[in-house]
Design a protein around this motif. Structure first.
Motif, PDB file in Angstrom:
ATOM      1  N   ASN A  72       0.932  -1.322  -0.209  1.00 27.09           N
ATOM      2  CA  ASN A  72       0.166   0.281   0.196  1.00 27.09           C
ATOM      3  C   ASN A  72       0.440   1.389  -0.194  1.00 27.09           C
ATOM      4  O   ASN A  72       0.204   2.578   0.216  1.00 27.09           O
ATOM      5  CB  ASN A  72      -0.899  -0.374   1.269  1.00 27.09           C
ATOM      6  N   LEU A  73       2.332   1.106  -0.049  1.00 28.34           N
ATOM      7  CA  LEU A  73       3.179   2.604   0.249  1.00 28.34           C
ATOM      8  C   LEU A  73       3.040   3.002  -1.419  1.00 28.34           C
ATOM      9  O   LEU A  73       3.665   2.621  -2.183  1.00 28.34           O
ATOM     10  CB  LEU A  73       4.464   2.140   0.503  1.00 28.34           C
ATOM     11  N   LYS A  74       3.262   4.111  -1.172  1.00 30.02           N
ATOM     12  CA  LYS A  74       3.258   5.062  -2.986  1.00 30.02           C
ATOM     13  C   LYS A  74       4.043   5.395  -3.545  1.00 30.02           C
ATOM     14  O   LYS A  74       5.236   4.681  -2.518  1.00 30.02           O
ATOM     15  CB  LYS A  74       2.479   6.762  -2.606  1.00 30.02           C
ATOM     16  N   GLU A  75       5.129   4.701  -4.396  1.00 31.31           N
ATOM     17  CA  GLU A  75       6.548   4.695  -5.178  1.00 31.31           C
ATOM     18  C   GLU A  75       7.049   5.449  -4.760  1.00 31.31           C
ATOM     19  O   GLU A  75       8.308   5.453  -4.146  1.00 31.31           O
ATOM     20  CB  GLU A  75       6.228   4.733  -6.723  1.00 31.31           C
ATOM     21  N   ALA A  76       6.513   6.976  -4.918  1.00 34.95           N
ATOM     22  CA  ALA A  76       7.228   7.894  -4.186  1.00 34.95           C
ATOM     23  C   ALA A  76       7.831   7.798  -2.420  1.00 34.95           C
ATOM     24  O   ALA A  76       8.421   8.055  -2.085  1.00 34.95           O
ATOM     25  CB  ALA A  76       6.871   9.603  -3.550  1.00 34.95           C
ATOM     26  N   MET A  77       7.664   7.282  -1.461  1.00 33.01           N
ATOM     27  CA  MET A  77       7.246   6.799  -0.781  1.00 33.01           C
ATOM     28  C   MET A  77       8.154   5.642  -0.520  1.00 33.01           C
ATOM     29  O   MET A  77       9.418   5.261   0.223  1.00 33.01           O
ATOM     30  CB  MET A  77       6.900   6.933   0.013  1.00 33.01           C
ATOM     31  N   ILE A  78       8.096   4.711  -0.777  1.00 35.27           N
ATOM     32  CA  ILE A  78       8.598   3.511  -1.534  1.00 35.27           C
ATOM     33  C   ILE A  78       9.854   4.227  -1.669  1.00 35.27           C
ATOM     34  O   ILE A  78      11.484   3.674  -1.252  1.00 35.27           O
ATOM     35  CB  ILE A  78       8.241   2.606  -2.866  1.00 35.27           C
ATOM     36  N   ALA A  79      10.274   5.092  -2.562  1.00 33.56           N
ATOM     37  CA  ALA A  79      11.997   5.868  -3.386  1.00 33.56           C
ATOM     38  C   ALA A  79      12.874   6.273  -1.951  1.00 33.56           C
ATOM     39  O   ALA A  79      14.207   6.525  -1.803  1.00 33.56           O
ATOM     40  CB  ALA A  79      12.299   7.068  -4.359  1.00 33.56           C
ATOM     41  N   LYS A  80      11.771   7.375  -1.469  1.00 29.68           N
ATOM     42  CA  LYS A  80      12.117   7.974  -0.117  1.00 29.68           C
ATOM     43  C   LYS A  80      12.548   7.129   1.084  1.00 29.68           C
ATOM     44  O   LYS A  80      14.169   6.842   1.539  1.00 29.68           O
ATOM     45  CB  LYS A  80      11.691   8.693   0.588  1.00 29.68           C
ATOM     46  N   ILE A  81      12.182   6.028   1.227  1.00 34.74           N
ATOM     47  CA  ILE A  81      12.466   5.155   1.870  1.00 34.74           C
ATOM     48  C   ILE A  81      13.711   4.428   2.096  1.00 34.74           C
ATOM     49  O   ILE A  81      14.689   3.633   2.625  1.00 34.74           O
ATOM     50  CB  ILE A  81      11.487   3.826   2.793  1.00 34.74           C
ATOM     51  N   ALA A  82      13.858   3.583   0.444  1.00 31.67           N
ATOM     52  CA  ALA A  82      14.400   3.187   0.126  1.00 31.67           C
ATOM     53  C   ALA A  82      16.195   3.383  -0.543  1.00 31.67           C
ATOM     54  O   ALA A  82      17.227   2.933   0.347  1.00 31.67           O
ATOM     55  CB  ALA A  82      14.175   2.043  -1.579  1.00 31.67           C
ATOM     56  N   LYS A  83      16.122   4.861  -0.218  1.00 31.42           N
ATOM     57  CA  LYS A  83      17.100   5.603  -0.200  1.00 31.42           C
ATOM     58  C   LYS A  83      17.663   5.571   1.296  1.00 31.42           C
ATOM     59  O   LYS A  83      19.281   5.585   0.928  1.00 31.42           O
ATOM     60  CB  LYS A  83      16.710   6.607  -1.199  1.00 31.42           C
ATOM     61  N   MET A  84      16.862   6.098   1.703  1.00 26.74           N
ATOM     62  CA  MET A  84      17.612   6.673   3.167  1.00 26.74           C
ATOM     63  C   MET A  84      17.999   4.809   3.688  1.00 26.74           C
ATOM     64  O   MET A  84      18.599   4.972   4.762  1.00 26.74           O
ATOM     65  CB  MET A  84      15.728   7.110   4.144  1.00 26.74           C
ATOM     66  N   CYS A  85      17.060   3.989   3.183  1.00 28.08           N
ATOM     67  CA  CYS A  85      17.759   2.418   4.128  1.00 28.08           C
ATOM     68  C   CYS A  85      17.947   1.522   2.363  1.00 28.08           C
ATOM     69  O   CYS A  85      17.738   0.853   2.626  1.00 28.08           O
ATOM     70  CB  CYS A  85      16.705   1.712   4.604  1.00 28.08           C
ATOM     71  N   PRO A  86      19.360   1.570   1.877  1.00 24.40           N
ATOM     72  CA  PRO A  86      19.694   1.454   0.855  1.00 24.40           C
ATOM     73  C   PRO A  86      20.160   0.207   1.405  1.00 24.40           C
ATOM     74  O   PRO A  86      19.695  -0.861   0.685  1.00 24.40           O
ATOM     75  CB  PRO A  86      20.456   1.762   0.112  1.00 24.40           C
ATOM     76  N   GLN A  87      20.600  -1.023   2.596  1.00 18.43           N
ATOM     77  CA  GLN A  87      20.757  -1.966   2.317  1.00 18.43           C
ATOM     78  C   GLN A  87      20.235  -3.050   3.908  1.00 18.43           C
ATOM     79  O   GLN A  87      20.521  -3.914   3.207  1.00 18.43           O
ATOM     80  CB  GLN A  87      22.717  -1.837   2.860  1.00 18.43           C
ATOM     81  N   SER A  88      19.583  -2.268   4.074  1.00 17.02           N
ATOM     82  CA  SER A  88      18.241  -3.164   4.756  1.00 17.02           C
ATOM     83  C   SER A  88      16.472  -3.251   4.942  1.00 17.02           C
ATOM     84  O   SER A  88      16.426  -2.267   4.991  1.00 17.02           O
ATOM     85  CB  SER A  88      18.894  -2.765   6.189  1.00 17.02           C
ATOM     86  N   ILE A  89      16.411  -4.609   3.844  1.00 15.99           N
ATOM     87  CA  ILE A  89      14.507  -4.031   4.223  1.00 15.99           C
ATOM     88  C   ILE A  89      14.419  -4.561   5.814  1.00 15.99           C
ATOM     89  O   ILE A  89      13.126  -3.696   5.557  1.00 15.99           O
ATOM     90  CB  ILE A  89      14.289  -5.889   3.519  1.00 15.99           C
ATOM     91  N   GLY A  90      14.649  -5.077   7.311  1.00 13.87           N
ATOM     92  CA  GLY A  90      14.089  -4.471   8.401  1.00 13.87           C
ATOM     93  C   GLY A  90      14.063  -2.849   9.057  1.00 13.87           C
ATOM     94  O   GLY A  90      12.949  -2.869   8.797  1.00 13.87           O
ATOM     95  N   GLN A  91      14.971  -2.479   8.621  1.00 12.22           N
ATOM     96  CA  GLN A  91      15.383  -1.040   8.688  1.00 12.22           C
ATOM     97  C   GLN A  91      14.048  -0.005   7.718  1.00 12.22           C
ATOM     98  O   GLN A  91      13.202   0.723   8.489  1.00 12.22           O
ATOM     99  CB  GLN A  91      16.669  -0.587   8.639  1.00 12.22           C
ATOM    100  N   ALA A  92      14.091  -0.768   6.532  1.00  8.75           N
ATOM    101  CA  ALA A  92      13.057  -0.148   5.531  1.00  8.75           C
ATOM    102  C   ALA A  92      11.505  -0.661   6.174  1.00  8.75           C
ATOM    103  O   ALA A  92      11.307   0.584   6.340  1.00  8.75           O
ATOM    104  CB  ALA A  92      13.109  -0.702   3.868  1.00  8.75           C
ATOM    105  N   ILE A  93      11.363  -1.568   6.548  1.00  8.37           N
ATOM    106  CA  ILE A  93      10.158  -2.131   7.040  1.00  8.37           C
ATOM    107  C   ILE A  93       9.766  -1.112   8.413  1.00  8.37           C
ATOM    108  O   ILE A  93       8.301  -0.751   8.290  1.00  8.37           O
ATOM    109  CB  ILE A  93       9.690  -3.598   7.234  1.00  8.37           C
ATOM    110  N   LEU A  94      10.951  -0.824   9.155  1.00  6.20           N
ATOM    111  CA  LEU A  94      10.511  -0.241  10.281  1.00  6.20           C
ATOM    112  C   LEU A  94      10.237   1.036  10.208  1.00  6.20           C
ATOM    113  O   LEU A  94       9.490   2.011  10.719  1.00  6.20           O
ATOM    114  CB  LEU A  94      12.333  -0.156  10.922  1.00  6.20           C
ATOM    115  N   TYR A  95      11.042   1.884   8.883  1.00  4.40           N
ATOM    116  CA  TYR A  95      10.617   3.296   8.578  1.00  4.40           C
ATOM    117  C   TYR A  95       9.348   3.554   7.437  1.00  4.40           C
ATOM    118  O   TYR A  95       8.773   4.282   8.534  1.00  4.40           O
ATOM    119  CB  TYR A  95      11.831   4.090   7.913  1.00  4.40           C
TER     120      TYR A  95
END
Length: 350
Positions: A226-249
């Motif tokens: 349900n995350l919008k693409e713009a938010m996915i891009a922001k989070i992936a940029k902030m947490c490029p190495q860890s999906i665990g951290q990205a989900i937390l964000y």
């Protein structure tokens, strides 16, 4: 609205970015050169525990006499082994983690004795010990002393080995020195350099890779559809190495929290006091946001270090951030006041 996928390493059958590690382990299994203990190390949230459970499921499911049939560690989700591991019910798998503190452990035992299921909010409020203790490691000896349920492998996952205290680490070392046959230990470590050198020397190492931005974004789409693409891009940029951290964000609106923090700090000392008070009040009463804020403030300092006019003063704010959050946790310093003082100090430096 698409339903979000809530997964844990126990029940997750999808792993991205760790093909090399899987190939190394599968090759060792096929050639019968598999080490009795492996260290899976790397930053948090990159799939170490998910890989450990994939290895455990595979060993407990695969037929040792038909090695040529297997080209991956994948185990069918409808298999009994997959279901037993997912529910923590497989007799030949032991997972060693920090136990709950004594008072909360009694609450769990009491609920089990009464046959009552604890609510999600009750479980999340329970506190765990700071370390894996020597008594916890001794349970591994008890587990390994038993005969395997079906004559197959016995698997121990330690999550994480970094959390063992000195006595626990020494107790584990004795197990590694004389491992029982057909037994494998999987040590998850977020920083293998903190483990005893004697433990590291007795374990094989699996090369766990950090994720890249595209892989993190792809996993976010899978687990948070349900995350919008713009938010996915922001989070992936902030947490490029860890999906665990990205989900937390994603789950804690870390992007919004960081944007508000930046708005105040980039205003330097011209921010509205009401904005600062509202920000600190909101963060102080929300445990998840407060715990995340330490990481976000350190991120802000790191991102601004290159263009800072007074690098030493800004670096001192790094130490001050760690001190303030440690004091809030260890000596119950007022969270709101601690944040107010810290953010004001960083603003002055900028």
């Amino acid at each position: 609205m698409v339903e979000e996928v809530n997964i844990t390493p126990r029940n997750n059958n999808f792993l991205l970015g760790q093909t090399k590690a899987e190939e190394i382990f599968l090759k060792a299994w096929k050639k019968q050169t598999m080490h009795h203990a492996w260290i899976l190390s790397g930053p948090r949230g990159i799939g170490k525990a998910t890989l450990a459970y994939r290895i455990a499921r595979f060993l407990l499911w695969a037929d040792d006499t038909k090695k040529e049939l297997y080209n991956s560690l994948n185990v069918p989700e409808d298999s009994p082994v997959f279901k037993q591991v997912s529910t923590g019910a497989h007799p030949d798998l032991m997972v060693l983690e920090r136990d709950y503190i004594e008072t909360d452990r009694k609450k769990i035992i009491k609920a089990l004795q009464k046959g009552e299921a604890m609510e999600e909010d009750e479980l999340s409020s329970l506190k765990k010990s700071a370390f894996i203790r020597v008594d916890d490691v001794r349970k591994v000896n008890e587990f390994l002393a038993k005969t395997s349920f079906d004559g197959n492998w016995r698997v121990v996952i330690i999550d994480s080995a970094d959390e063992m205290n000195k006595n626990a680490a020494n107790a584990l070392l004795k197990i590694l020195e004389e491992p029982p046959v057909h037994t494998i230990l999987l040590l998850i470590s977020h920083n293998a350099g903190t483990l005893l050198p004697t433990i590291r020397s007795r374990c094989a190492k699996l090369p766990i890779q950090v994720l890249n931005v595209d892989e993190t974004a792809s996993l976010l789409r899978r687990y948070r559809p349900n995350l919008k693409e713009a938010m996915i891009a922001k989070i992936a940029k902030m947490c490029p190495q860890s999906i665990g951290q990205a989900i937390l964000y994603a789950d804690t609106d870390a992007v919004g929290l960081y944007d508000n923090l930046c708005k105040i700090l980039y205003a330097k000392q011209k921010f509205l006091l009401s904005d600062l008070l509202d920000f600190c009040n909101e963060a102080a009463v929300d445990a998840d946001k407060f715990n995340l804020l330490q990481e976000l403030i350190l991120r802000f300092i790191r991102e601004n270090m290159a263009q800072a006019q007074d690098v030493e003063a800004l670096y001192a704010c790094w130490d001050e951030t760690n001190r303030v959050f440690a004091d809030c946790q260890n000596i119950n310093m007022d969270k709101r006041q601690g944040l107010l003082n810290l953010i004001t100090k960083i603003s002055k430096v900028l």
